[in-house]
Write a protein that holds these residues in place. Structure first.
Motif, PDB file in Angstrom:
ATOM      1  N   PHE A 195      32.687  40.726  40.498  1.00  0.00           N
ATOM      2  CA  PHE A 195      32.304  42.006  41.100  1.00  0.00           C
ATOM      3  C   PHE A 195      30.868  41.989  41.624  1.00  0.00           C
ATOM      4  O   PHE A 195      30.523  42.776  42.518  1.00  0.00           O
ATOM      5  N   ASP A 196      30.037  41.118  41.078  1.00  0.00           N
ATOM      6  CA  ASP A 196      28.641  41.018  41.539  1.00  0.00           C
ATOM      7  C   ASP A 196      28.451  39.907  42.569  1.00  0.00           C
ATOM      8  O   ASP A 196      27.474  39.932  43.317  1.00  0.00           O
ATOM      9  N   LEU A 197      29.382  38.962  42.602  1.00  0.00           N
ATOM     10  CA  LEU A 197      29.207  37.796  43.465  1.00  0.00           C
ATOM     11  C   LEU A 197      29.754  37.966  44.876  1.00  0.00           C
ATOM     12  O   LEU A 197      29.273  37.340  45.817  1.00  0.00           O
ATOM     13  N   ILE A 198      30.772  38.820  45.037  1.00  0.00           N
ATOM     14  CA  ILE A 198      31.399  38.968  46.350  1.00  0.00           C
ATOM     15  C   ILE A 198      31.517  40.443  46.716  1.00  0.00           C
ATOM     16  O   ILE A 198      31.525  41.310  45.847  1.00  0.00           O
ATOM     17  N   PRO A 199      31.606  40.764  48.024  1.00  0.00           N
ATOM     18  CA  PRO A 199      31.714  42.170  48.462  1.00  0.00           C
ATOM     19  C   PRO A 199      33.049  42.773  48.039  1.00  0.00           C
ATOM     20  O   PRO A 199      34.007  42.068  47.728  1.00  0.00           O
ATOM     21  N   ILE A 200      33.114  44.109  48.082  1.00  0.00           N
ATOM     22  CA  ILE A 200      34.274  44.832  47.575  1.00  0.00           C
ATOM     23  C   ILE A 200      35.549  44.462  48.309  1.00  0.00           C
ATOM     24  O   ILE A 200      36.632  44.362  47.712  1.00  0.00           O
ATOM     25  N   TRP A 201      35.455  44.235  49.639  1.00  0.00           N
ATOM     26  CA  TRP A 201      36.666  43.894  50.389  1.00  0.00           C
ATOM     27  C   TRP A 201      37.218  42.550  49.951  1.00  0.00           C
ATOM     28  O   TRP A 201      38.440  42.330  49.940  1.00  0.00           O
ATOM     29  N   SER A 202      36.325  41.643  49.554  1.00  0.00           N
ATOM     30  CA  SER A 202      36.764  40.352  49.046  1.00  0.00           C
ATOM     31  C   SER A 202      37.415  40.479  47.673  1.00  0.00           C
ATOM     32  O   SER A 202      38.351  39.747  47.338  1.00  0.00           O
ATOM     33  N   VAL A 203      36.911  41.432  46.888  1.00  0.00           N
ATOM     34  CA  VAL A 203      37.503  41.679  45.569  1.00  0.00           C
ATOM     35  C   VAL A 203      38.932  42.180  45.724  1.00  0.00           C
ATOM     36  O   VAL A 203      39.839  41.765  44.995  1.00  0.00           O
ATOM     37  N   VAL A 204      39.144  43.058  46.696  1.00  0.00           N
ATOM     38  CA  VAL A 204      40.499  43.582  46.960  1.00  0.00           C
ATOM     39  C   VAL A 204      41.442  42.441  47.322  1.00  0.00           C
ATOM     40  O   VAL A 204      42.567  42.360  46.819  1.00  0.00           O
ATOM     41  N   ILE A 205      40.982  41.557  48.191  1.00  0.00           N
ATOM     42  CA  ILE A 205      41.797  40.404  48.585  1.00  0.00           C
ATOM     43  C   ILE A 205      42.082  39.522  47.372  1.00  0.00           C
ATOM     44  O   ILE A 205      43.195  39.003  47.200  1.00  0.00           O
ATOM     45  N   ALA A 206      41.071  39.357  46.522  1.00  0.00           N
ATOM     46  CA  ALA A 206      41.230  38.534  45.320  1.00  0.00           C
ATOM     47  C   ALA A 206      42.295  39.122  44.390  1.00  0.00           C
ATOM     48  O   ALA A 206      43.090  38.386  43.790  1.00  0.00           O
ATOM     49  N   TYR A 207      42.317  40.455  44.266  1.00  0.00           N
ATOM     50  CA  TYR A 207      43.345  41.114  43.445  1.00  0.00           C
ATOM     51  C   TYR A 207      44.739  40.824  44.001  1.00  0.00           C
ATOM     52  O   TYR A 207      45.658  40.465  43.259  1.00  0.00           O
ATOM     53  N   VAL A 208      44.892  41.005  45.299  1.00  0.00           N
ATOM     54  CA  VAL A 208      46.190  40.785  45.942  1.00  0.00           C
ATOM     55  C   VAL A 208      46.634  39.333  45.758  1.00  0.00           C
ATOM     56  O   VAL A 208      47.793  39.049  45.424  1.00  0.00           O
ATOM     57  N   LEU A 209      45.688  38.425  45.953  1.00  0.00           N
ATOM     58  CA  LEU A 209      45.991  37.001  45.831  1.00  0.00           C
ATOM     59  C   LEU A 209      46.373  36.637  44.399  1.00  0.00           C
ATOM     60  O   LEU A 209      47.376  35.942  44.168  1.00  0.00           O
ATOM     61  N   ALA A 210      45.606  37.127  43.434  1.00  0.00           N
ATOM     62  CA  ALA A 210      45.849  36.784  42.028  1.00  0.00           C
ATOM     63  C   ALA A 210      47.186  37.339  41.541  1.00  0.00           C
ATOM     64  O   ALA A 210      47.984  36.618  40.921  1.00  0.00           O
TER      65      ALA A 210
END
Length: 323
Positions: A108-123
């Motif tokens: 959550f501190d290393l990447i922007p929020i839009w990347s976090v959303v993509i990470a959730y979908v991917l995971a």
């Protein structure tokens, strides 16, 4: 010696679980969409959670969030193996568990929020893809062994990103599970508890490696499963089918069910294919641009997957001719 003892302990746990599963009738009954034909004990993949537990007991200070997450997904998956749960409950627990490892990895501190959303979908997508692909003897165990082996090599020879014991415990659990599952007549199936727990383990490791190396190329350690799962979902959407219902449209299912290729041989093919791809990725890492490596890997896999449509068409023609 440590790994021998671990293997023996996990073997004993598995044998004890068989007695519990037999007593409480935790079984997998075949239906018209199944790739197997005999009633078999279900949930043998719980051995992966026990392996994680043993590691956690020895390294509690470093793995609290991971172990909490894998416990949650294992618990809800085991429950689902015994009594079906709604998709909303399962996805909610998956989301919570993924949040725990994201927090552990400081995502959550290393990447922007839009990347976090993509990470959730991917995971979450990878967790379910791993579960979708668990359908024939040996496929989950061999594929996991291949992926973990590649990760261990990278950790040892290319980039140290985690305690090597953490990967080795998953490898030992895979070997124990394969001893009972990679047979003509499997003693047990992984069940959701096995496929989802080990997928959670794999995702944690791959994400950590991506963050340490700042390269997405390691996603290709899951390329075979990924291409098969995504393309099959797209195929089913095209056919206007419910993607959450059981089916027989994965390439491995077509080979096993329509063409009667021995399950263990199909599983071995998937494992060897991923091993070859992982080796290629390791050899090309930092020598060729990541985008080119993705193309080199994904395009041939798409071509191989497309052979499924020829096989299905040929099978239908044969059935129609027979009728």
């Amino acid at each position: 010696m440590e790994y021998t003892i671990l293997g023996i302990v996990l073997m004993i746990i598995m044998l004890l679980y068989f007695k519990v599963a037999d007593h409480f009738n935790i079984i997998d009954k075949p239906n018209q969409r199944s790739s197997h034909t005999e009633v078999t004990l279900r949930g043998g993949g719980i051995i992966f959670w026990f392996s994680a537990l043993i590691y956690f007991v020895q390294n509690v200070q470093n793995n609290y969030f991971f172990f909490t997450g894998i416990t949650l997904v294992s618990l809800v998956s085991f429950w689902d193996d015994i009594q079906s749960l709604s998709n909303k409950i399962r996805i909610s627990i998956h989301f919570l568990s993924i949040t725990l490892i994201f927090y552990d990895l400081n995502l959550f501190d290393l990447i922007p929020i839009w990347s976090v959303v993509i990470a959730y979908v991917l995971a979450i997508g990878l967790i379910n893809a791993y579960n979708f692909m668990d359908g024939i003897n040996g496929i989950t165990g061999l594929y996991t062994l291949t992926v973990m082996g590649a990760l261990l090599y990278v950790n040892t020879k290319i980039q140290l990103f985690i305690d090597g014991e953490f990967i080795k415990y998953a490898i030992i659990a895979s070997l124990v599970f394969l001893f009972f599952n990679y047979r003509k007549k499997a003693k047990c199936f992984a069940g959701d508890v096995g496929s989802i727990a080990v997928a959670f383990w794999v995702i944690y490791l791959v994400l950590k490696l991506i963050l340490v190396t700042e390269s997405f190329i390691w996603l290709l350690f899951l390329a075979v499963y990924g291409v098969d799962a995504v393309c099959t979902i797209l195929h089913r959407l095209y056919l206007k089918q419910n993607i959450f219902e059981a089916h027989r449209l994965h390439l491995y299912q077509v080979l096993s069910n329509e063409y009667k290729v021995q399950h263990r041989l199909v599983s071995l093919f998937y494992g060897l294919a991923q091993a070859g791809i992982s080796l290629l990725v390791i050899l090309l890492y930092q020598k060729v641009q990541d985008g080119i490596i993705f193309l080199i890997v994904i395009l041939p896999l798409l071509l191989i997957y497309s052979s499924k449509f020829y096989l299905l068409n040929k099978s239908n023609l044969r059935l129609n001719h027979g009728a």
